[in-house]
Design a protein around this motif. Structure first.
Motif, PDB file in Angstrom:
ATOM      1  N   VAL A 149       9.826  32.960  25.366  1.00  0.00           N
ATOM      2  CA  VAL A 149      11.078  33.486  24.815  1.00  0.00           C
ATOM      3  C   VAL A 149      10.858  34.138  23.458  1.00  0.00           C
ATOM      4  O   VAL A 149      11.460  35.164  23.134  1.00  0.00           O
ATOM      5  CB  VAL A 149      12.130  32.357  24.701  1.00  0.00           C
ATOM      6  N   THR A 150       9.949  33.550  22.660  1.00  0.00           N
ATOM      7  CA  THR A 150       9.768  34.030  21.276  1.00  0.00           C
ATOM      8  C   THR A 150       8.568  34.962  21.106  1.00  0.00           C
ATOM      9  O   THR A 150       8.346  35.468  20.006  1.00  0.00           O
ATOM     10  CB  THR A 150       9.587  32.836  20.319  1.00  0.00           C
ATOM     11  N   GLY A 151       7.816  35.192  22.182  1.00  0.00           N
ATOM     12  CA  GLY A 151       6.603  35.996  22.052  1.00  0.00           C
ATOM     13  C   GLY A 151       5.515  35.279  21.269  1.00  0.00           C
ATOM     14  O   GLY A 151       4.683  35.897  20.596  1.00  0.00           O
ATOM     15  N   GLY A 152       5.508  33.958  21.371  1.00  0.00           N
ATOM     16  CA  GLY A 152       4.558  33.143  20.620  1.00  0.00           C
ATOM     17  C   GLY A 152       3.481  32.550  21.500  1.00  0.00           C
ATOM     18  O   GLY A 152       3.176  33.060  22.587  1.00  0.00           O
ATOM     19  N   VAL A 153       2.900  31.444  21.036  1.00  0.00           N
ATOM     20  CA  VAL A 153       1.821  30.792  21.781  1.00  0.00           C
ATOM     21  C   VAL A 153       1.958  29.276  21.634  1.00  0.00           C
ATOM     22  O   VAL A 153       2.165  28.760  20.535  1.00  0.00           O
ATOM     23  CB  VAL A 153       0.432  31.277  21.303  1.00  0.00           C
ATOM     24  N   VAL A 154       1.876  28.576  22.763  1.00  0.00           N
ATOM     25  CA  VAL A 154       1.947  27.123  22.773  1.00  0.00           C
ATOM     26  C   VAL A 154       0.803  26.588  23.623  1.00  0.00           C
ATOM     27  O   VAL A 154       0.593  27.057  24.749  1.00  0.00           O
ATOM     28  CB  VAL A 154       3.301  26.616  23.321  1.00  0.00           C
ATOM     29  N   THR A 155       0.074  25.612  23.077  1.00  0.00           N
ATOM     30  CA  THR A 155      -1.011  24.954  23.804  1.00  0.00           C
ATOM     31  C   THR A 155      -0.643  23.506  24.061  1.00  0.00           C
ATOM     32  O   THR A 155      -0.221  22.789  23.147  1.00  0.00           O
ATOM     33  CB  THR A 155      -2.328  25.003  22.999  1.00  0.00           C
TER      34      THR A 155
END
Length: 430
Positions: A258-264
């Motif tokens: 949704v935010t154009g981010g990155v989650v690991t």
């Protein structure tokens, strides 16, 4: 014997000011923890469960097994010890709103000496249970059930179950099959279980059950479609290492998209018993990038979300979060194959149609799914229906729609009590 539910906690979902960037560590899989607890309780030696999920569902499962006479030390959050013992009644089991408890423990209770009573939250009485009740009766088990074939339920255990052959319609839940299979090695003749009816949903959860049975020493033949044969025999005690919960990770991955981010998601194993491949396909189709390294499972947002047409029958637990992403996409989506989630914690299809519609999406409800046409979304108060997955969906919408609120975020304690704090911490890193 209805249980006391957590007090409601209204919540304003935090909105993101930019791309999120985070590594999250999540508790263990609810599905794996529940299966490990039952298999450990029915084993001949003690077992250790490492990195279990400590949440309402698994705490109630542990309490139910203790009520049946099992020794269970959950004092250490990261290492639970299970000491098997002869199962006995009289006992009372509070299932809460957990399908795993109401479907996994009655077959085990049939092995007990004595009467075992089951009941739970008010909505638990609406969750389907008749197929497993009728299958157990066909195997000679004495059960008193409600007029609908569900809770409240009384199993009159005779200390043994003869076993043999049974037919079941498990189209309403794969847990009907899993619940019977987990106890089947302890049946005198084992079990040959045949499904007759529409397709069984959530096939990966069935594969998890048979993999874990084999890991505990059971002999299971599933070579014939819709037939499971379990030989009688002892289950071994062992150390179960629980994977992080994939369904619980879904909203965090959605936040990256949704935010154009990155989650690991840290600690993800190289080989998994959960449907990570199917999740990766879905998130990729929606516009994400999914990679797996030694650091964990990573999802990157590309700055755009796409509508999809997808059959979610194998991963129905993901439907609420996928629907939330679809409501934020650049085109319509059609999500099908999930008629059975009408019998989950709430009727999830009706609930999603109502709440996403309230926020401004165009939603058409089918018997087995939803068509979602994105529209300009507006702040709304999402009813969570005492359903943790509905709260997750609302939180995802809230990332992009400032002013989104939830009637109750405490329902996330079912599988992830720390969800509100983890979510707020994630969004703070945007």
């Amino acid at each position: 014997m209805a249980s006391v539910t957590a007090e409601s906690r209204p919540w304003l979902a935090p909105s993101a000011s930019g791309p999120v960037s985070a590594t999250v560590r999540l508790p263990g899989s609810k599905s794996m923890t529940a299966r490990a607890l039952v298999l450990a309780a029915l084993a001949t030696e003690s077992s250790v469960i490492e990195r279990p999920l400590r949440a309402r569902d698994t705490e109630l499962m542990a309490s139910g097994l203790r009520a049946l006479g099992i020794g269970l030390d959950t004092g250490d959050d990261d290492r639970w010890l299970v000491e098997p013992a002869p199962l006995r009644g009289p006992a009372r089991v509070d299932v809460g709103l957990a399908g795993t408890i109401m479907r996994f423990l009655p077959p085990a209770a049939a092995l007990a000496e004595g009467t075992v009573e089951f009941d739970g939250d008010p909505h638990a009485r609406n969750r389907p249970l008749r197929p497993i009740v009728e299958a157990l009766r066909s195997l000679g088990v004495s059960i008193d059930a409600s007029a609908t074939g569900g809770l409240p339920l009384t199993v009159r255990g005779a200390g043994l179950v003869e076993g043999g052959e049974a037919v079941i319609d498990a189209s309403g839940s794969s847990q009907f099959v899993s619940g019977l299979l987990l106890s089947a090695p302890r049946f005198a003749k084992g079990l040959v279980l045949r499904h007759e009816g529409p397709p069984v949903p959530s096939a990966p959860h069935l594969r998890m059950t048979t993999h874990m049975l084999r890991a505990a020493g059971a002999v299971v033949d599933e070579s014939v479609p819709d037939v499971w044969a379990v030989e009688p025999g002892e289950l071994r005690g062992r150390t179960w290492v629980i994977e992080p919960d994939l369904s619980g990770a879904a909203p965090f991955f959605a936040a990256a998209m949704v935010t154009g981010g990155v989650v690991t998601l840290a600690g993800w194993p190289a080989e998994s018993w959960q449907p990570v491949g199917r999740l990766s396909e879905l998130l990729t189709a929606l516009g994400g990038e999914v990679t797996q390294t030694v650091d964990g499972l990573t999802v990157r947002g590309t700055g755009s979300l796409h509508g999809i047409t997808a059959d979610l029958s194998e991963v129905s637990e993901l439907t609420p979060v996928i629907a939330a992403l679809a409501a934020l996409a650049d085109g319509p989506s059609e999500l099908r194959g999930v008629a059975h989630i009408r019998g989950h914690e709430t009727d999830r299809l009706a609930a999603l149609a109502t709440e996403l519609g309230k926020a401004g999406a165009g939603v058409t409800e089918f018997p087995d799914g939803l068509r979602i046409v994105p529209g300009p979304l507006r702040p709304a108060e999402f009813e969570t229906y005492a359903d943790h997955r509905m709260a997750h969906a609302a939180a995802v919408i809230g990332l992009a729609v400032q002013g989104t609120s939830l009637t109750d975020v405490a329902c996330t304690s079912k599988t992830l009590p720390e969800f509100p704090e983890l979510w707020a911490g994630l969004v703070a890193r945007s």
